[in-house]
Design a protein around this motif. Sequence first.
Motif, PDB file in Angstrom:
ATOM      1  N   HIS A   1       2.525  17.563 -24.143  1.00  0.00           N
ATOM      2  CA  HIS A   1       2.063  18.036 -22.836  1.00  0.00           C
ATOM      3  C   HIS A   1       2.496  17.088 -21.732  1.00  0.00           C
ATOM      4  O   HIS A   1       2.256  17.329 -20.562  1.00  0.00           O
TER       5      HIS A   1
ATOM      6  N   LYS B   1       1.856  26.723 -30.266  1.00  0.00           N
ATOM      7  CA  LYS B   1       2.789  25.676 -30.700  1.00  0.00           C
ATOM      8  C   LYS B   1       2.472  25.162 -32.105  1.00  0.00           C
ATOM      9  O   LYS B   1       3.340  25.129 -32.980  1.00  0.00           O
ATOM     10  N   SER B   2       1.218  24.771 -32.325  1.00  0.00           N
ATOM     11  CA  SER B   2       0.867  24.239 -33.648  1.00  0.00           C
ATOM     12  C   SER B   2       0.919  25.321 -34.715  1.00  0.00           C
ATOM     13  O   SER B   2       1.215  25.039 -35.881  1.00  0.00           O
ATOM     14  N   THR B   3       0.634  26.544 -34.330  1.00  0.00           N
ATOM     15  CA  THR B   3       0.733  27.651 -35.289  1.00  0.00           C
ATOM     16  C   THR B   3       2.170  27.779 -35.787  1.00  0.00           C
ATOM     17  O   THR B   3       2.413  27.943 -36.985  1.00  0.00           O
TER      18      THR B   3
ATOM     19  N   ASN C   1      -2.534  25.128 -23.752  1.00  0.00           N
ATOM     20  CA  ASN C   1      -3.379  24.972 -24.933  1.00  0.00           C
ATOM     21  C   ASN C   1      -3.654  26.349 -25.527  1.00  0.00           C
ATOM     22  O   ASN C   1      -4.089  27.260 -24.819  1.00  0.00           O
ATOM     23  N   GLY C   2      -3.367  26.484 -26.810  1.00  0.00           N
ATOM     24  CA  GLY C   2      -3.599  27.767 -27.458  1.00  0.00           C
ATOM     25  C   GLY C   2      -2.432  28.728 -27.345  1.00  0.00           C
ATOM     26  O   GLY C   2      -2.548  29.897 -27.705  1.00  0.00           O
TER      27      GLY C   2
ATOM     28  N   SER D   1      -7.414  25.441 -30.644  1.00  0.00           N
ATOM     29  CA  SER D   1      -6.299  24.512 -30.517  1.00  0.00           C
ATOM     30  C   SER D   1      -6.838  23.173 -30.026  1.00  0.00           C
ATOM     31  O   SER D   1      -7.942  23.082 -29.481  1.00  0.00           O
TER      32      SER D   1
ATOM     33  N   LEU E   1     -11.167  25.997 -35.418  1.00  0.00           N
ATOM     34  CA  LEU E   1     -10.164  27.047 -35.259  1.00  0.00           C
ATOM     35  C   LEU E   1      -9.589  27.102 -33.845  1.00  0.00           C
ATOM     36  O   LEU E   1      -8.703  27.904 -33.559  1.00  0.00           O
TER      37      LEU E   1
ATOM     38  N   GLY F   1      -6.239  21.134 -27.522  1.00  0.00           N
ATOM     39  CA  GLY F   1      -6.624  20.991 -26.121  1.00  0.00           C
ATOM     40  C   GLY F   1      -7.898  21.752 -25.805  1.00  0.00           C
ATOM     41  O   GLY F   1      -8.727  21.304 -24.998  1.00  0.00           O
TER      42      GLY F   1
HETATM   43  N1  LIG Z   1      -6.948  29.338 -38.560  1.00  0.00           N
HETATM   44  C1  LIG Z   1      -7.118  29.998 -37.415  1.00  0.00           C
HETATM   45  N2  LIG Z   1      -7.894  31.096 -37.321  1.00  0.00           N
HETATM   46  C2  LIG Z   1      -8.056  31.758 -36.171  1.00  0.00           C
HETATM   47  N3  LIG Z   1      -7.458  31.422 -35.016  1.00  0.00           N
HETATM   48  C3  LIG Z   1      -6.670  30.341 -35.025  1.00  0.00           C
HETATM   49  C4  LIG Z   1      -6.465  29.568 -36.207  1.00  0.00           C
HETATM   50  N4  LIG Z   1      -5.633  28.543 -35.905  1.00  0.00           N
HETATM   51  C5  LIG Z   1      -5.331  28.679 -34.593  1.00  0.00           C
HETATM   52  N5  LIG Z   1      -5.943  29.755 -34.055  1.00  0.00           N
HETATM   53  C6  LIG Z   1      -5.810  30.242 -32.684  1.00  0.00           C
HETATM   54  O1  LIG Z   1      -4.432  30.486 -32.430  1.00  0.00           O
HETATM   55  C7  LIG Z   1      -4.095  30.165 -31.081  1.00  0.00           C
HETATM   56  C8  LIG Z   1      -2.926  29.214 -31.047  1.00  0.00           C
HETATM   57  O2  LIG Z   1      -3.379  27.938 -31.483  1.00  0.00           O
HETATM   58  P1  LIG Z   1      -2.408  26.698 -31.603  1.00  0.00           P
HETATM   59  O3  LIG Z   1      -3.166  25.633 -32.305  1.00  0.00           O
HETATM   60  O4  LIG Z   1      -1.114  27.136 -32.167  1.00  0.00           O
HETATM   61  O5  LIG Z   1      -2.219  26.315 -30.057  1.00  0.00           O
HETATM   62  P2  LIG Z   1      -1.343  25.122 -29.418  1.00  0.00           P
HETATM   63  O6  LIG Z   1      -0.279  25.760 -28.586  1.00  0.00           O
HETATM   64  O7  LIG Z   1      -0.918  24.181 -30.475  1.00  0.00           O
HETATM   65  O8  LIG Z   1      -2.412  24.453 -28.424  1.00  0.00           O
HETATM   66  P3  LIG Z   1      -2.707  22.889 -28.070  1.00  0.00           P
HETATM   67  O9  LIG Z   1      -1.774  22.531 -26.973  1.00  0.00           O
HETATM   68  O10 LIG Z   1      -4.121  22.919 -27.531  1.00  0.00           O
HETATM   69  O11 LIG Z   1      -2.579  22.103 -29.306  1.00  0.00           O
HETATM   70  C9  LIG Z   1      -5.364  29.610 -30.457  1.00  0.00           C
HETATM   71  O12 LIG Z   1      -5.971  30.632 -29.708  1.00  0.00           O
HETATM   72  C10 LIG Z   1      -6.227  29.218 -31.641  1.00  0.00           C
HETATM   73  O13 LIG Z   1      -7.602  29.280 -31.326  1.00  0.00           O
END
Ligand SMILES: Nc1ncnc2c1ncn2[C@@H]1O[C@H](COP(=O)(O)OP(=O)(O)OP(=O)(O)O)[C@@H](O)[C@H]1O
Length: 511
Positions: free
Chosen positions: A207, A47-49, A43-44, A404, A402, A406
């Motif tokens: 996941h 991936k979604s970024t 988590n974090g 992720s 802000l 999870g």
């Molecule tokens: N708009 C934003 N501003 C600041 N930080 C952000 C923003 N969007 C995401 N983050 C941070 O970027 C990091 C990556 O987040 P992301 O959503 O890509 O994780 P993920 O791999 O998709 O996790 P999950 O499995 O929980 O969905 C995290 O630490 C999140 O808090």
Amino acid sequence: MIAGSAPLLRVHELSKTFPGLKALDEVSLDVHAGEVVAVLGHNGSGKSTLVKILAGVHQADAGGSVQVRNAEGRLTAWSAAREELHFIHQDLGLADILSTVENLGLGKPARGRGFAPVHTAAERRHAQQLIARFGVRFDVTAPVGGLSPAQRAIVAIARAMDGWTRQDNVLVLDEPTTALHGDEVRILFDAVRRVAASGAGVVFISHRLDEVLSLADRAVVLRDGRVVADETTSRLDHDAMVKLIAGREVADVDLTGGSGGPPVLTVSGISGEEIQDFSLTLHAGEIVGVGGLQGSGREQLSAMLFGARHRRGGRVEVAGRELASGDTSAAIGSGVAYVPADRRRGGAIMDLTVRENLTLPSLRPLRRRLGRIDRRAELAETRTWMRVVDLRPPAPELPLKLLSGGNQQKVVMAKWLRLEPRVLLLDEPTQGVDVGAKAAIHELVVAAKNSGTAVLVCSSDTKELVSLCDRVLVFKDGRVISEVARAQLTEARLVRDELGLDANLKTDNTE
Ligand SMILES: Nc1ncnc2c1ncn2[C@@H]1O[C@H](COP(=O)(O)OP(=O)(O)OP(=O)(O)O)[C@@H](O)[C@H]1O
Ligand SMILES: [Mg+2]
């Protein structure tokens, strides 16, 4: 995969910096025609970024590049070929007040209160056809906000697969299966395999590692925004993936300790919506699981016990005190905590900070004599819980939206566990949570049990029920059709009961 041809999608040394955080750090990956590429990571991990950059929601830092193969078979800049990428985002991106027809981009929204939405019979039929590919039927003119999680997921998937420009488009799915049960997952996977077989490229985020092994050709693992592995899935197994994602081995929870405390929650003969005549005695220091397919009544039970859904007849008592239907404040007052499956709708307030969300349900212990909140104590407690659930990033003043997906779930779990409830009602407690955090949440639940909390875990994840529960009730058609004691608890047994293959064998000792 066509040897020697350009990939459909090429991500090259892509980075993304948020204020104070490098979410992606020189990530590179290729997706070829006919290939399903899983993107994995805690988590974090970013991936979604990555998905949001591909979708144009976020802009990447300067330096990296994204290229897409054009109709001539050559790589071209992402900005010139955006319509060849299709997305299903983690939060599905549906407009709740609009109907399925409108969310699919057909018809026009209603022009104000009291006006019927404008869509023709042909548009309704087209929408029905799009969802029928997934083997389902429902009212396509009703607002999607009222649909089940699985139905909502199907609307999002149908929409992504509708605007195809060529067979070799790229489909990106960000945790599409969190709300789906076995049969629905199979329908989705068949659809994904079909598009890949016809020449598309697929990026799949999940996941659920068993799903990844069954669907993906290749797995790219992110850790803290960096690619730490890019492997053919045939060379990986479940444990190897866990190690790559978590950076360590993750042990199953140790469910020791008895389960023989006094009764805490007594339910006799309640009904409502799909649930008929449900009774249960839940003891202190006991974890009771509730299994069942989508629509079996499993998804409604915990909300009904909490009072968030209406019920008819019967009684619900906590420590001898009767709780009226619909009275959630009486439930909270009696020491009942409820963590809903859909954290966006009931568990968390996205615009508030981590600290505010954590301390929201009860500020009482933090109030000083004059009614002012002790900020220092609040912050210290927030930090403790962030450590317990391994929140990433551990930033108390970050708005929940802000974080992720999870990590949002971890905050919701922490906020209720912090109150040391007498009864803990959990709905899909580890949905969307990574393997490491899942183990951490399971440990917290077992710790709550060991300190005397009575826990009810409703879950579509049979593995979770097996590893966590002292006994499991299986729902089918609104009724409990079997109760499986710990000694008989296996995934195979639960799946068989959920499908109703074994309804008569309540004391099956063959496994
Ligand atoms: N708009 C934003 N501003 C600041 N930080 C952000 C923003 N969007 C995401 N983050 C941070 O970027 C990091 C990556 O987040 P992301 O959503 O890509 O994780 P993920 O791999 O998709 O996790 P999950 O499995 O929980 O969905 C995290 O630490 C999140 O808090
Ligand atoms: Mg995500």
